[in-house]
Design a protein around this motif. Structure first.
Motif, PDB file in Angstrom:
ATOM      1  N   ARG A 170       0.844  -1.131   0.075  1.00  0.00           N
ATOM      2  CA  ARG A 170      -0.033   0.035   0.111  1.00  0.00           C
ATOM      3  C   ARG A 170       0.913   1.204   0.092  1.00  0.00           C
ATOM      4  NH1 ARG A 170      -4.236  -1.743  -1.999  1.00  0.00           N
ATOM      5  NH2 ARG A 170      -5.437  -0.055  -1.329  1.00  0.00           N
ATOM      6  N   ILE A 171       2.205   1.182  -0.268  1.00  0.00           N
ATOM      7  CA  ILE A 171       2.943   2.482  -0.346  1.00  0.00           C
ATOM      8  C   ILE A 171       2.855   3.073  -1.675  1.00  0.00           C
ATOM      9  CG2 ILE A 171       5.326   3.211  -0.594  1.00  0.00           C
ATOM     10  CD1 ILE A 171       4.756   2.356   2.053  1.00  0.00           C
ATOM     11  N   CYS A 172       2.293   2.309  -2.680  1.00  0.00           N
ATOM     12  CA  CYS A 172       2.006   3.090  -3.992  1.00  0.00           C
ATOM     13  C   CYS A 172       0.729   3.801  -4.252  1.00  0.00           C
ATOM     14  CB  CYS A 172       2.438   1.835  -5.096  1.00  0.00           C
ATOM     15  SG  CYS A 172       1.082   0.620  -5.264  1.00  0.00           S
ATOM     16  N   VAL A 173       0.079   3.834  -3.267  1.00  0.00           N
ATOM     17  CA  VAL A 173      -1.232   4.325  -3.323  1.00  0.00           C
ATOM     18  C   VAL A 173      -1.359   5.843  -4.074  1.00  0.00           C
ATOM     19  CG1 VAL A 173      -2.535   3.250  -1.373  1.00  0.00           C
ATOM     20  CG2 VAL A 173      -1.560   5.359  -1.259  1.00  0.00           C
ATOM     21  N   VAL A 174      -2.337   6.109  -4.872  1.00  0.00           N
ATOM     22  CA  VAL A 174      -2.466   7.306  -5.461  1.00  0.00           C
ATOM     23  C   VAL A 174      -4.161   7.836  -5.495  1.00  0.00           C
ATOM     24  CG1 VAL A 174      -0.612   6.946  -7.014  1.00  0.00           C
ATOM     25  CG2 VAL A 174      -2.892   6.149  -7.808  1.00  0.00           C
ATOM     26  N   GLU A 175      -4.455   8.911  -5.807  1.00  0.00           N
ATOM     27  CA  GLU A 175      -5.796   9.435  -5.793  1.00  0.00           C
ATOM     28  C   GLU A 175      -6.073   9.447  -7.190  1.00  0.00           C
ATOM     29  OE1 GLU A 175      -7.832  13.176  -3.454  1.00  0.00           O
ATOM     30  OE2 GLU A 175      -5.670  12.740  -3.135  1.00  0.00           O
ATOM     31  N   VAL A 176      -7.356   8.639  -7.403  1.00  0.00           N
ATOM     32  CA  VAL A 176      -8.000   8.701  -8.798  1.00  0.00           C
ATOM     33  C   VAL A 176      -9.374   9.453  -8.644  1.00  0.00           C
ATOM     34  CG1 VAL A 176      -8.992   7.183 -10.558  1.00  0.00           C
ATOM     35  CG2 VAL A 176      -6.602   6.508  -9.520  1.00  0.00           C
ATOM     36  N   LYS A 177      -9.659  10.549  -9.585  1.00  0.00           N
ATOM     37  CA  LYS A 177     -10.748  11.251  -9.404  1.00  0.00           C
ATOM     38  C   LYS A 177     -11.912  10.359  -9.727  1.00  0.00           C
ATOM     39  CE  LYS A 177     -12.772  15.374 -11.564  1.00  0.00           C
ATOM     40  NZ  LYS A 177     -12.501  16.409 -12.644  1.00  0.00           N
ATOM     41  N   GLY A 178     -12.749  10.389  -8.652  1.00  0.00           N
ATOM     42  CA  GLY A 178     -14.132   9.617  -8.648  1.00  0.00           C
ATOM     43  C   GLY A 178     -13.876   8.315  -7.885  1.00  0.00           C
ATOM     44  N   ALA A 179     -12.663   7.907  -7.531  1.00  0.00           N
ATOM     45  CA  ALA A 179     -12.589   6.729  -6.858  1.00  0.00           C
ATOM     46  C   ALA A 179     -12.892   7.268  -5.436  1.00  0.00           C
ATOM     47  CB  ALA A 179     -11.224   6.161  -6.911  1.00  0.00           C
ATOM     48  N   LYS A 180     -13.486   6.243  -4.629  1.00  0.00           N
ATOM     49  CA  LYS A 180     -13.875   6.401  -3.345  1.00  0.00           C
ATOM     50  C   LYS A 180     -12.846   6.309  -2.153  1.00  0.00           C
ATOM     51  CE  LYS A 180     -18.574   4.237  -3.839  1.00  0.00           C
ATOM     52  NZ  LYS A 180     -19.344   3.243  -3.280  1.00  0.00           N
ATOM     53  N   SER A 181     -11.905   5.595  -2.549  1.00  0.00           N
ATOM     54  CA  SER A 181     -10.710   5.681  -1.552  1.00  0.00           C
ATOM     55  C   SER A 181      -9.456   5.664  -2.555  1.00  0.00           C
ATOM     56  CB  SER A 181     -10.483   4.528  -0.858  1.00  0.00           C
ATOM     57  OG  SER A 181     -10.571   3.285  -1.740  1.00  0.00           O
ATOM     58  N   LEU A 182      -8.315   6.026  -1.905  1.00  0.00           N
ATOM     59  CA  LEU A 182      -6.857   5.740  -2.668  1.00  0.00           C
ATOM     60  C   LEU A 182      -6.791   4.268  -3.176  1.00  0.00           C
ATOM     61  CD1 LEU A 182      -5.009   7.619   0.030  1.00  0.00           C
ATOM     62  CD2 LEU A 182      -5.681   8.607  -2.144  1.00  0.00           C
ATOM     63  N   VAL A 183      -5.931   4.115  -4.346  1.00  0.00           N
ATOM     64  CA  VAL A 183      -6.043   2.946  -4.985  1.00  0.00           C
ATOM     65  C   VAL A 183      -4.462   2.515  -5.025  1.00  0.00           C
ATOM     66  CG1 VAL A 183      -8.056   3.282  -6.305  1.00  0.00           C
ATOM     67  CG2 VAL A 183      -5.996   4.165  -7.369  1.00  0.00           C
ATOM     68  N   ALA A 184      -4.062   1.139  -5.102  1.00  0.00           N
ATOM     69  CA  ALA A 184      -2.818   0.544  -5.197  1.00  0.00           C
ATOM     70  C   ALA A 184      -2.631   0.816  -6.761  1.00  0.00           C
ATOM     71  CB  ALA A 184      -2.760  -0.685  -4.754  1.00  0.00           C
ATOM     72  N   SER A 185      -1.373   1.701  -6.918  1.00  0.00           N
ATOM     73  CA  SER A 185      -1.410   2.009  -8.375  1.00  0.00           C
ATOM     74  C   SER A 185      -0.735   0.874  -8.936  1.00  0.00           C
ATOM     75  CB  SER A 185      -0.237   3.262  -8.710  1.00  0.00           C
ATOM     76  OG  SER A 185       0.847   3.112  -7.888  1.00  0.00           O
ATOM     77  N   CYS A 186      -0.159  -0.062  -8.253  1.00  0.00           N
ATOM     78  CA  CYS A 186       0.489  -1.341  -8.902  1.00  0.00           C
ATOM     79  C   CYS A 186      -0.314  -2.303  -9.678  1.00  0.00           C
ATOM     80  CB  CYS A 186       1.564  -2.028  -8.058  1.00  0.00           C
ATOM     81  SG  CYS A 186       0.923  -2.739  -6.797  1.00  0.00           S
ATOM     82  N   VAL A 187      -1.733  -2.144  -9.210  1.00  0.00           N
ATOM     83  CA  VAL A 187      -2.578  -3.079  -9.811  1.00  0.00           C
ATOM     84  C   VAL A 187      -3.742  -2.288 -10.428  1.00  0.00           C
ATOM     85  CG1 VAL A 187      -2.127  -4.782  -7.973  1.00  0.00           C
ATOM     86  CG2 VAL A 187      -3.749  -3.155  -7.292  1.00  0.00           C
ATOM     87  N   TYR A 188      -4.128  -1.289 -10.288  1.00  0.00           N
ATOM     88  CA  TYR A 188      -5.042  -0.432 -10.793  1.00  0.00           C
ATOM     89  C   TYR A 188      -4.950  -0.260 -12.169  1.00  0.00           C
ATOM     90  CZ  TYR A 188      -9.272   2.480 -10.139  1.00  0.00           C
ATOM     91  OH  TYR A 188     -10.533   2.874 -10.079  1.00  0.00           O
TER      92      TYR A 188
END
Length: 196
Positions: free
Chosen positions: A50-68
């Motif tokens: 969960r270190i690679c989390v980012v903010e995606v516009k419209g997503a409810k929470s932060l997302v793990a960028s390595c799998v999103y």
């Protein structure tokens, strides 16, 4: 057949990548650094650390960028206050269950965790003792240094197709080991050393 391309914005920079690319890979292609610990391309794409989390516009929470996966028109922010706070807290919690004797550690000069940690040692645990597993002649493992990234388990399972190590227990008791906490010398380990 031509691969479909997707255009998105990362930190307001337009980026075009093939469909199916993850946000982390798209950012790297654009020269944008997103920190990660567990990601191992083709081997460990789990979003565990969960270190690679980012903010995606419209997503409810932060997302793990390595799998999103990216999508057309997606807008991603990699360095907002919310993202930095989440990464900092996650890193502090990882370090709270990690023996911090970096100066005597063999990985000191090439440690991804140390690069990220800098001053993130708010919850240091000075009482952690080494947890050495040295039953196999080819490997000495100290689980007090493990950050539970699961790269070793992915390599054992996916590349070597042996799968003799994996996560045991839950919470702060989670550790990497063999099923039923058997010694490595008691299981079908092929002594490949890839888990290192």
């Amino acid at each position: 057949m031509e691969q479909k391309m997707v255009t998105l914005k990362i930190n307001d920079i337009p980026v075009t990548v093939p469909e199916g690319t993850t946000v982390l890979e798209a950012a790297r292609n654009a020269g944008i650094k997103i920190p990660s610990l567990c990601f191992l391309k083709g081997g460990n794409e789990t979003g565990a650390c969960r270190i690679c989390v980012v903010e995606v516009k419209g997503a409810k929470s932060l997302v793990a960028s390595c799998v999103y996966p990216v999508s057309e028109g997606m807008e991603v922010q990699t360095n907002t206050e919310r993202v930095r706070h989440s990464r900092q807290l996650t890193l502090e919690l990882i370090l709270s269950n990690h023996r911090m004797d970096c100066l005597t550690c063999a990985r000191n000069a090439h440690c991804e965790l140390r690069e990220l940690a800098a001053d993130a040692v708010r919850y240091a645990n000075d009482e952690l003792l080494p947890r050495i597993e040295d039953s196999a002649p080819h490997l000495v493992r100290d689980n007090s240094k493990c950050v539970l990234c699961r790269r070793c388990t992915a390599v054992c399972r996916k590349y070597q197709e042996v799968g003799v190590i994996g996560p045991n227990d839950r919470g702060f008791s989670t550790h990497i080991g063999c099923a039923f906490d058997r010694d490595l010398s008691e299981v079908d380990c092929v002594s490949c050393g890839q888990c290192i």
